[in-house]
Design a protein around this motif. Structure first.
Motif, short mmCIF file in Angstrom:
data_model
loop_
_atom_site.label_atom_id
_atom_site.label_comp_id
_atom_site.label_asym_id
_atom_site.label_seq_id
_atom_site.Cartn_x
_atom_site.Cartn_y
_atom_site.Cartn_z
N LYS A 44 0.83 -1.21 0.00
CA LYS A 44 0.00 0.00 0.00
C LYS A 44 0.86 1.25 0.00
O LYS A 44 0.61 2.20 -0.75
CB LYS A 44 -0.92 0.01 1.23
N SER A 45 1.87 1.28 0.85
CA SER A 45 2.72 2.46 0.95
C SER A 45 3.45 2.71 -0.36
O SER A 45 3.60 3.86 -0.80
CB SER A 45 3.72 2.30 2.10
N GLU A 49 3.32 6.08 -2.62
CA GLU A 49 4.55 6.80 -2.95
C GLU A 49 4.75 6.91 -4.45
O GLU A 49 5.32 7.89 -4.93
CB GLU A 49 5.75 6.10 -2.29
N LEU A 57 6.59 7.96 3.32
CA LEU A 57 5.82 7.20 4.30
C LEU A 57 6.72 6.37 5.20
O LEU A 57 7.74 5.86 4.75
CB LEU A 57 4.82 6.29 3.60
N ARG A 59 8.34 3.34 7.16
CA ARG A 59 8.49 1.94 6.78
C ARG A 59 9.03 1.16 7.95
O ARG A 59 9.63 1.71 8.86
CB ARG A 59 9.43 1.81 5.57
N THR A 65 1.56 1.85 9.76
CA THR A 65 0.48 2.84 9.65
C THR A 65 -0.53 2.58 10.76
O THR A 65 -1.25 1.57 10.74
CB THR A 65 -0.20 2.74 8.27
N ARG A 98 8.19 12.24 6.64
CA ARG A 98 8.10 10.93 7.27
C ARG A 98 8.22 11.06 8.78
O ARG A 98 7.45 10.47 9.54
CB ARG A 98 9.20 10.01 6.73
N ASP A 136 -4.93 6.34 3.44
CA ASP A 136 -4.12 5.15 3.72
C ASP A 136 -4.52 4.63 5.09
O ASP A 136 -4.39 5.32 6.10
CB ASP A 136 -2.63 5.51 3.68
#
Length: 802
Positions: A44-45, A49, A57, A59, A65, A98, A136
């Motif tokens: 998803k991230s 991106e 985002l 990681r 998330t 981030r 998200d």
């Protein structure tokens, strides 16, 4: 890159969001958004991106998330990010973005891997993005790890459902190609809230990580495990690429090369990849927004109408403009004068339906309360007769009088006339109180300006107090004028001969008694009609009951209803008195009771007849009517004292006849005086008080306001009102702007038809066999359809017009 018409849509939506985000109404409007749903490490991230073209985002392993991220992508020449909670701060270093996401997440959820449904709002401006709005969501997980709470699965599910259950939310269901698609939790959740598949778009990631010799062609062609809107395949950067700082642009080129060079995907390469996903999302978002616009418009127009009247009032005043202050002051004083006159004279607009006020209440004072006070003054018959007898004896002195002295009549009459001063002055006080209350109600419209409101009330109240003295002096003068000359030649006065004749008639009536309905018609004049509740009898029968009552000079009757066809009872008024009954804490009614002075039952087996009204004013009004019919209030203690004195006082027959004669003369003359006073006192109050106050407000109030305070001081707004005015004006402009934006969307976009339905019962079957929350499946390779599976004809291209 992308369709220009589609790209112009989302800025309008972003304008809607901007119009309300500062006012806290974004949740109420539920603007269309795209929610990204998938399991942990589903990619998803990376998909997000790729849209932005930047690494921004957080990681890591496990659940990273932990709060929804509302991501608005905006096409712009410059490239920077901006958080709603740090509005105005432009961040160009995406590593800092981030860190800010991580810090803001920890600020709300803490450090124990907890989650929260409070979103982080991030807007990214870049020349490399299409205009999209996405959410998200935390990745679906089943087993808590480390410090994660035991119910992490339930928390994540509830939070995801909170977003995707909304009818105006598009669902981007992300599933890795190297897992069993039939067991995709993302698709199961989407199917649960979107059974028709109109809001769900499937995204297949990690196509480059499938085992050699396998592919997802049948899935991407929507032949195997079909979705109504089909699937779009993407290839994200691997962890090695990320660690190696591989550029997003280079990754997009590599993705394009992958689809063009792969034998299973090259024929659908134009319908695969991140750029095509962006276009499809814009198409679906366009359709979704157009579908939801009518509801948005209705909500906005309703809010606009609810505040339009108030906003219109605010537009009449500009604090910084002296001319506007002068104009506003004149308008408000004029409006105050108009409102005051309407409340006194009566008006069809702004009618108070809850209680009597203003002119209506003054009318009640004039025609009910004032006569009631006069009647109350006359009720003590024994005391009056004793005074007459004392007056006769004192005039005769040591001698025994043979004739009835007219001086006794004059002395008693003057004393009775003087007693009228009390009720008359009380009426003035009641009218003054109602005028002051009316002024306070009228100044509520001036509450925006505290000093103006305060000064207006003070000036008008002072003038009312000034008029109080003059009005009371005139009222007392009217009473003194009546005392100064007793006009026994008045045409309505009965005279001595008629008084003696009446006394003999009264004596005869006392021997005959009440003949009920055989009384002459003149004695059957109706005094009052109305609804009353018999409370004490109703209690024994299970509840109070209302009847229609008719009061005449000789009886009190009640009927089933106001048609007066079915008479329930007729109660003669002989020997009846009225007393107050204490209000019960369980009842909102006001009660008074009738009883017989000879200890007889009033109605059937009841000694008391308790009658209930809705208000104390109704009770007073009924008591006044009963007084006019000869039913007086109970004065038990006074009567006991009088009885004690009466034992030591007796009258011979001659004195008794003289007392009765004087009593009849007094009664006749006082009826003339009462009639005159009841007519003159209201006129006097109206002329000297009410009309004068109206004239003062129209002609003198503005001048006195200017002389009492500086205009700037008078027109100074309260801090609360200034804040409210600014908020209402800002809200008004935001609503108008939102309606303009909706109009722009309608005229600048077209509708793209939805693909036809497909057989997606495979998702339902998976839900029934694998309930949400079951242990994860062992990853299996999605391969091309086996020979035993019949090949279906290719459906319409997902997301494209059919």
């Amino acid at each position: 890159m992308g369709n220009r018409e589609m790209e112009e849509l989302i800025p309008l939506v972003n304008r809607l969001q901007d119009a309300f985000s500062s006012l806290g109404q974004s949740c109420l409007l539920e603007l269309p958004q795209i929610a990204v749903v998938g399991g942990q490490s589903a990619g998803k991230s990376s998909v997000l991106e790729n849209f932005v073209g930047r690494d921004f985002l957080p990681r890591g392993s496990g659940i990273v998330t932990r709060r929804p991220l509302v991501l608005q992508l905006v096409t712009s020449k410059a490239e920077y990010a901006e958080f709603l909670h740090c509005k105005g701060r432009k961040i160009t270093d995406f590593d800092e973005v981030r860190h800010e996401i991580e810090a803001e997440t920890d600020r709300v959820t803490g450090m124990n891997k907890g989650i929260s449904s409070i979103p982080i709002n991030l807007r990214v401006y870049s020349p490399h993005v299409l205009n999209l709005t996405l959410i998200d969501l935390p990745g679906i997980t089943k087993v808590p790890v480390g410090d994660q709470p035991p119910d992490i699965e339930y928390q994540i599910r509830e939070m995801i459902m909170q977003f995707i259950t909304r009818e105006n939310c598009l669902i981007l269901a992300v599933t890795p190609a190297n897992t069993d698609l039939a067991n995709s939790d993302a698709l199961k959740l989407a199917k649960e809230v979107d059974p028709q598949g109109l809001r769900t778009i499937g995204v297949i990631t990690k196509l480059d990580l499938m085992d050699e010799g396998t592919d997802a062609r049948d899935i991407l062609e929507n032949k195997l495990l079909p979705l109504r809107r089909g699937y779009i395949g993407v290839v994200n950067r691997s962890q090695k690429d990320i660690d190696g700082k591989k550029d997003i642009k280079a990754a997009t080129l590599a993705e394009r090369k992958f689809f063009l060079s792969h034998p299973a995907y090259r024929h659908i390469a134009d319908r695969m990849g991140t750029p095509h996903l962006q276009k499809v999302l814009n198409q679906q978002l366009t359709n979704h927004i157009r579908d939801t616009l009518p509801n948005f418009r209705n909500k906005l127009q309703g809010q606009l109408l609810s505040i339009e009247h108030e906003v219109e009032a605010y537009k009449n005043f500009r604090p910084e403009d002296p001319t506007r202050k002068t104009k506003a002051l004149l308008q408000m004083v004029q409006q105050f004068a108009v409102d005051f006159e309407k409340r006194i004279e009566g008006s069809g607009d702004q009618v108070d339906t809850l209680e009597l006020s203003g002119g209506a209440k003054i009318n009640r004072i004039f025609h009910e309360r004032f006569p009631f006070e006069i009647v109350k003054m006359e009720f003590n018959e024994k005391e009056l007769r004793r005074e007459i007898s004392y007056a006769i004896k004192n005039i005769h002195g040591i001698r025994t009088g043979l004739f009835t002295p007219d001086m006794a009549f004059e002395a008693i009459v003057k004393k009775q006339i003087v007693k009228l001063k009390g009720p008359s002055l009380k009426s003035v006080d009641l009218v003054i109180q109602e005028l002051i209350n009316t002024v306070k109600k009228c100044t509520k419209k001036l509450a925006n300006f505290p000093r103006l409101c305060e000064e207006t009330e003070r000036i008008v109240a002072n003038h009312i107090r000034e008029r109080e003295g003059k009005t009371k002096d005139q009222v007392l003068l009217l009473i003194d004028i009546q005392v100064s000359y007793i006009n026994t030649n008045h045409e309505d006065f009965i005279g001595f001969a008629n008084a003696q004749q009446r006394s003999s008639q009264v004596h005869k009536k006392n021997t005959i008694g009440n003949q009920g309905t055989n009384l002459p018609p003149s004695r059957q004049i109706v005094i009052r009609k109305g609804w009353l509740t018999i409370s004490n009898i109703g209690i024994m029968k299970g509840g109070s009951k209302g009847y229609w009552f008719v009061l005449t000079a000789e009886s009190l009757s009640w009927y089933k209803d106001d048609e007066e066809k079915e008479k329930k009872y007729m109660l003669p008024l002989d020997n009846l008195k009225v007393r107050d009954v204490e209000k019960s804490f369980m009842s909102s009614k006001h009660i008074f009771a009738l009883f017989n002075t000879e200890q007889r039952n009033v109605y059937k087996d009841y000694r008391f007849l308790e009658l209930a009204c809705d208000s104390q004013e109704d009770v007073d009004s009924w008591k006044a009517s009963l007084l006019r019919a000869g039913v007086y209030p109970d004065k038990s203690l006074t009567e006991n004292d009088e009885n004690g004195q009466a034992e030591n006082f007796s009258m011979d027959p001659q004195l008794e006849r003289q007392v009765e004669t004087i009593r009849n003369l007094v009664d006749s003359y006082m009826s003339i005086i009462n009639k005159c006073i009841r007519d003159l006192i209201p006129k006097t109050i109206m002329h000297l008080m009410i009309n004068n106050v109206k004239d003062f407000i129209n002609s003198e109030l503005l001048a006195q306001l200017y002389s009492s305070e500086d205009q700037n001081t008078l027109m100074e707004e309260s801090a609360e009102q200034a804040q409210r005015r600014d908020e209402m004006l800002r809200m008004y402009q935001a609503l108008k702007e939102a309606l303009v934006v909706i109009g722009d969307i309608n005229t600048s976009t077209t509708f793209t038809p939805a693909p036809p339905p497909v057989d997606d019962s495979w998702i339902q079957h998976s839900r029934s066999s694998d309930s949400f929350g079951a242990p994860p499946q062992v990853p299996s390779r999605p391969t091309r359809a086996p020979p035993s599976v019949p090949r279906r004809p290719p459906p319409a291209v997902p997301g494209r017009p059919s």
